[in-house]
Motif scaffolding. Structure first.
Motif, PDB file in Angstrom:
ATOM      1  N   GLU A 230       8.410  14.404   5.479  1.00  0.00           N
ATOM      2  CA  GLU A 230       6.889  13.886   5.000  1.00  0.00           C
ATOM      3  C   GLU A 230       6.776  14.488   3.812  1.00  0.00           C
ATOM      4  OE1 GLU A 230       2.476  13.582   6.907  1.00  0.00           O
ATOM      5  OE2 GLU A 230       3.993  14.644   7.949  1.00  0.00           O
ATOM      6  N   ASN A 231       6.871  15.760   3.354  1.00  0.00           N
ATOM      7  CA  ASN A 231       6.519  16.343   2.032  1.00  0.00           C
ATOM      8  C   ASN A 231       7.098  15.534   0.874  1.00  0.00           C
ATOM      9  OD1 ASN A 231       8.755  17.519   2.483  1.00  0.00           O
ATOM     10  ND2 ASN A 231       8.239  19.376   1.601  1.00  0.00           N
ATOM     11  N   LEU A 232       8.247  15.256   1.227  1.00  0.00           N
ATOM     12  CA  LEU A 232       9.027  14.579   0.263  1.00  0.00           C
ATOM     13  C   LEU A 232       8.766  13.190  -0.051  1.00  0.00           C
ATOM     14  CD1 LEU A 232      11.403  14.338  -1.940  1.00  0.00           C
ATOM     15  CD2 LEU A 232      12.828  14.195  -0.217  1.00  0.00           C
ATOM     16  N   ALA A 233       8.665  12.504   1.034  1.00  0.00           N
ATOM     17  CA  ALA A 233       8.270  10.938   1.100  1.00  0.00           C
ATOM     18  C   ALA A 233       6.797  11.006   0.643  1.00  0.00           C
ATOM     19  CB  ALA A 233       8.133  10.620   2.597  1.00  0.00           C
ATOM     20  N   THR A 234       5.842  12.047   0.768  1.00  0.00           N
ATOM     21  CA  THR A 234       4.610  11.913   0.078  1.00  0.00           C
ATOM     22  C   THR A 234       4.602  12.187  -1.328  1.00  0.00           C
ATOM     23  OG1 THR A 234       3.614  12.974   2.360  1.00  0.00           O
ATOM     24  CG2 THR A 234       2.395  13.117   0.222  1.00  0.00           C
ATOM     25  N   GLY A 235       5.343  13.247  -1.812  1.00  0.00           N
ATOM     26  CA  GLY A 235       5.613  13.247  -3.106  1.00  0.00           C
ATOM     27  C   GLY A 235       6.355  12.011  -3.840  1.00  0.00           C
ATOM     28  N   LEU A 236       6.974  11.306  -3.380  1.00  0.00           N
ATOM     29  CA  LEU A 236       7.619  10.118  -3.880  1.00  0.00           C
ATOM     30  C   LEU A 236       6.584   8.991  -3.834  1.00  0.00           C
ATOM     31  CD1 LEU A 236      11.238  10.040  -2.447  1.00  0.00           C
ATOM     32  CD2 LEU A 236      10.667  10.059  -4.780  1.00  0.00           C
ATOM     33  N   THR A 237       5.825   8.896  -2.782  1.00  0.00           N
ATOM     34  CA  THR A 237       4.797   8.005  -2.881  1.00  0.00           C
ATOM     35  C   THR A 237       3.683   8.070  -3.849  1.00  0.00           C
ATOM     36  OG1 THR A 237       5.146   7.705  -0.468  1.00  0.00           O
ATOM     37  CG2 THR A 237       3.035   6.896  -1.122  1.00  0.00           C
TER      38      THR A 237
ATOM     39  N   SER B 173       0.775  -1.381  -0.037  1.00  0.00           N
ATOM     40  CA  SER B 173       0.141  -0.103  -0.035  1.00  0.00           C
ATOM     41  C   SER B 173       0.799   1.323   0.067  1.00  0.00           C
ATOM     42  CB  SER B 173      -0.885  -0.127   1.183  1.00  0.00           C
ATOM     43  OG  SER B 173      -0.155   0.283   2.413  1.00  0.00           O
ATOM     44  N   ALA B 174       0.196   2.359  -0.447  1.00  0.00           N
ATOM     45  CA  ALA B 174       0.686   3.649  -0.352  1.00  0.00           C
ATOM     46  C   ALA B 174       1.406   3.939   1.090  1.00  0.00           C
ATOM     47  CB  ALA B 174      -0.188   4.621  -1.096  1.00  0.00           C
ATOM     48  N   ARG B 175       0.446   3.551   1.968  1.00  0.00           N
ATOM     49  CA  ARG B 175       0.926   3.928   3.581  1.00  0.00           C
ATOM     50  C   ARG B 175       2.263   3.073   3.890  1.00  0.00           C
ATOM     51  NH1 ARG B 175      -2.234   5.241   8.033  1.00  0.00           N
ATOM     52  NH2 ARG B 175      -4.243   5.093   6.722  1.00  0.00           N
ATOM     53  N   MET B 176       2.413   1.913   3.383  1.00  0.00           N
ATOM     54  CA  MET B 176       3.674   1.233   3.517  1.00  0.00           C
ATOM     55  C   MET B 176       4.819   1.762   3.087  1.00  0.00           C
ATOM     56  SD  MET B 176       2.071  -2.591   2.729  1.00  0.00           S
ATOM     57  CE  MET B 176       3.762  -3.580   3.218  1.00  0.00           C
ATOM     58  N   LEU B 177       4.594   2.305   1.739  1.00  0.00           N
ATOM     59  CA  LEU B 177       5.671   3.171   1.018  1.00  0.00           C
ATOM     60  C   LEU B 177       5.893   4.616   1.647  1.00  0.00           C
ATOM     61  CD1 LEU B 177       4.995   2.723  -2.820  1.00  0.00           C
ATOM     62  CD2 LEU B 177       6.910   1.642  -1.401  1.00  0.00           C
ATOM     63  N   LEU B 178       4.903   5.146   2.137  1.00  0.00           N
ATOM     64  CA  LEU B 178       5.254   6.742   2.752  1.00  0.00           C
ATOM     65  C   LEU B 178       5.867   6.195   4.234  1.00  0.00           C
ATOM     66  CD1 LEU B 178       4.656   9.431   3.169  1.00  0.00           C
ATOM     67  CD2 LEU B 178       2.668   8.963   4.490  1.00  0.00           C
ATOM     68  N   LYS B 179       5.714   5.375   4.781  1.00  0.00           N
ATOM     69  CA  LYS B 179       6.237   4.872   6.172  1.00  0.00           C
ATOM     70  C   LYS B 179       7.742   4.338   5.969  1.00  0.00           C
ATOM     71  CE  LYS B 179       6.055   1.943  10.074  1.00  0.00           C
ATOM     72  NZ  LYS B 179       5.161   0.546  10.514  1.00  0.00           N
ATOM     73  N   MET B 180       8.128   3.728   4.549  1.00  0.00           N
ATOM     74  CA  MET B 180       9.504   3.421   4.515  1.00  0.00           C
ATOM     75  C   MET B 180      10.297   4.511   4.116  1.00  0.00           C
ATOM     76  SD  MET B 180      10.504   1.166   1.071  1.00  0.00           S
ATOM     77  CE  MET B 180      10.284   2.670  -0.026  1.00  0.00           C
ATOM     78  N   PHE B 181       9.757   5.611   3.216  1.00  0.00           N
ATOM     79  CA  PHE B 181      10.523   6.616   2.838  1.00  0.00           C
ATOM     80  C   PHE B 181      10.876   7.585   4.104  1.00  0.00           C
ATOM     81  CE2 PHE B 181       8.696   6.208  -1.786  1.00  0.00           C
ATOM     82  CZ  PHE B 181       9.858   5.899  -2.280  1.00  0.00           C
ATOM     83  N   MET B 182      10.070   7.471   5.080  1.00  0.00           N
ATOM     84  CA  MET B 182      10.505   8.191   6.186  1.00  0.00           C
ATOM     85  C   MET B 182      11.303   7.544   7.432  1.00  0.00           C
ATOM     86  SD  MET B 182       6.702  10.277   6.558  1.00  0.00           S
ATOM     87  CE  MET B 182       7.132  11.144   8.012  1.00  0.00           C
ATOM     88  N   SER B 183      11.396   6.013   7.078  1.00  0.00           N
ATOM     89  CA  SER B 183      12.164   5.499   8.079  1.00  0.00           C
ATOM     90  C   SER B 183      13.590   5.656   8.037  1.00  0.00           C
ATOM     91  CB  SER B 183      11.801   3.867   7.756  1.00  0.00           C
ATOM     92  OG  SER B 183      12.549   3.581   6.457  1.00  0.00           O
ATOM     93  N   GLU B 184      14.271   4.755   8.611  1.00  0.00           N
ATOM     94  CA  GLU B 184      15.804   5.250   9.015  1.00  0.00           C
ATOM     95  C   GLU B 184      16.710   4.793   7.432  1.00  0.00           C
ATOM     96  OE1 GLU B 184      17.794   6.175  11.519  1.00  0.00           O
ATOM     97  OE2 GLU B 184      15.985   6.913  12.201  1.00  0.00           O
TER      98      GLU B 184
END
Length: 364
Positions: free
Chosen positions: A171-178, A154-165
């Motif tokens: 968040e704004n960049l992670a959201t855009g990539l997602t 899911s998109a939620r899983m990707l957003l969490k991944m882009f914001m992880s370690e």
């Protein structure tokens, strides 16, 4: 360079222009350099600049991503839905894919044998053959296949991944990539970025499975959504533990495709027989031989019609797909049995002979 050091260097919040590319390339490998450029991103505007596009162009793709949805027939009946991005979005995703591949190659678990590329020639490197070679000569083989692999990421899983370690993006960049890499809240099957992103999502699961298997003397490999475990003892509680790890990481098993094979039966992994010597399944070879025979005796249209089980005469697009598929099947035999194999050379020559005759016929 250690991954933690590379991430720390990239996250200094300094403008990339402050770094001398020549100096960076002396201390970093090419993969490290491209990963550094990607990890150095720190806001949405930097992303548009990174992708060599203006912010309004990227914003338009994020707000209104265009995909062409269609179905293709599955090998064993039914249809698979493909969500293919339009040209503009696809080009952006191809660009992102290159940098994601660079980073993944630095941190890839040893068990993974698919969905990543050799950046020198941009072709997929590890494959189903290396996957099969790794797990052969074991008494018991457990095959596990995921259910609806891409659509369950899911998109939620990707957003969490882009914001992880792993990436540490705001968040704004992670959201855009997602939003640039998902469709209707999941990974689209036809997007260039989906395979490599699925590998990133599977990383924690791969690490957990590798540790568990090392403690229990089990070989583990993963090719896309096809997981293979091999050991010399019968699978008992180990299988339940493996399934528990998979479920804990958010994936669902296709119970219809779960199989345990012993050395006394033919062990087939990703279409390759792995008992004693890595080889192509006889049914596969029989299928290729039948397709070539149909092509030679009945002609292209009839062969394509029979293969795809069409009620009417196939279109030119479908006949071309038949030839492309047949060529791929023959190349697969060569990849497994070697390009010097008699059967591969024979089938390749037969298909080449047909192409030459067709070309001559078209000219006349």
């Amino acid at each position: 360079m250690e991954i933690k050091e590379l991430i720390k260097l990239a996250k200094k919040n300094e403008d990339i222009k402050k770094y001398n590319n020549d100096i960076l390339l002396k201390v970093l490998t090419k993969n490290e350099y491209y990963a550094f450029l990607f990890l150095n991103l720190n806001h949405g505007k930097a992303l548009s600049k990174f992708l060599k596009s203006n912010i309004s162009y990227i914003q338009a793709l994020i707000n209104n991503p265009e995909y062409n949805t269609f179905q293709i027939p599955k090998k064993k009946g039914g249809f698979r839905e493909i969500q293919a991005p339009d040209t503009k979005l696809k080009n952006i995703q191809k660009n992102l894919n290159f940098f994601l591949q660079s980073y993944y190659l630095l941190i890839k678990p040893h068990c993974v044998h698919g969905f990543f590329s050799n950046l020198r020639n941009y072709s997929y490197s590890n494959n189903i053959v290396s996957n099969a070679l790794f797990i052969k000569v074991k008494k018991y083989v457990l095959n596990i296949d995921f259910k609806d692999f891409f659509t369950n990421i899911s998109a939620r899983m990707l957003l969490k991944m882009f914001m992880s370690e792993l990436f540490q993006f705001p968040e704004n960049l992670a959201t855009g990539l997602t939003l640039l890499t998902t469709f209707k809240g999941f990974l689209p099957t036809g997007a260039p970025t989906s395979p490599i992103l699925s590998n990133f999502i599977c990383m924690q699961m791969d690490i957990e499975l590798e540790k568990f298997c090392a403690l229990n003397n089990i070989n583990y490999t993963r090719y896309a959504d096809d997981l293979t475990f091999s050991m010399n003892e019968k699978f008992n509680d180990e299988m339940l533990d493996i399934i528990s790890i998979i479920n804990r990481n958010g994936f669902f098993i296709n119970e219809k495709k779960l199989r345990i094979l012993s050395k006394f039966r033919k062990q087939v992994v990703t279409g390759i027989v792995v008992n004693e010597k890595v080889n192509v399944d006889r049914k596969y070879i029989k299928k290729v031989r039948a397709m070539l025979h149909d092509l030679k005796v009945n002609g292209l249209e009839a062969a394509a019609k029979n293969h795809f089980k069409c009620l009417e005469n196939p279109s030119e697009k479908l006949t071309n797909r038949f030839l492309f598929r047949l060529s791929g099947y023959i190349d697969f035999i060569g990849n497994v049995r070697s390009k010097n194999d008699f059967l591969y050379i024979k089938y390749k020559n037969e298909l080449t002979h047909f192409h030459n005759e067709k070309l001559l016929s078209d000219l006349l």
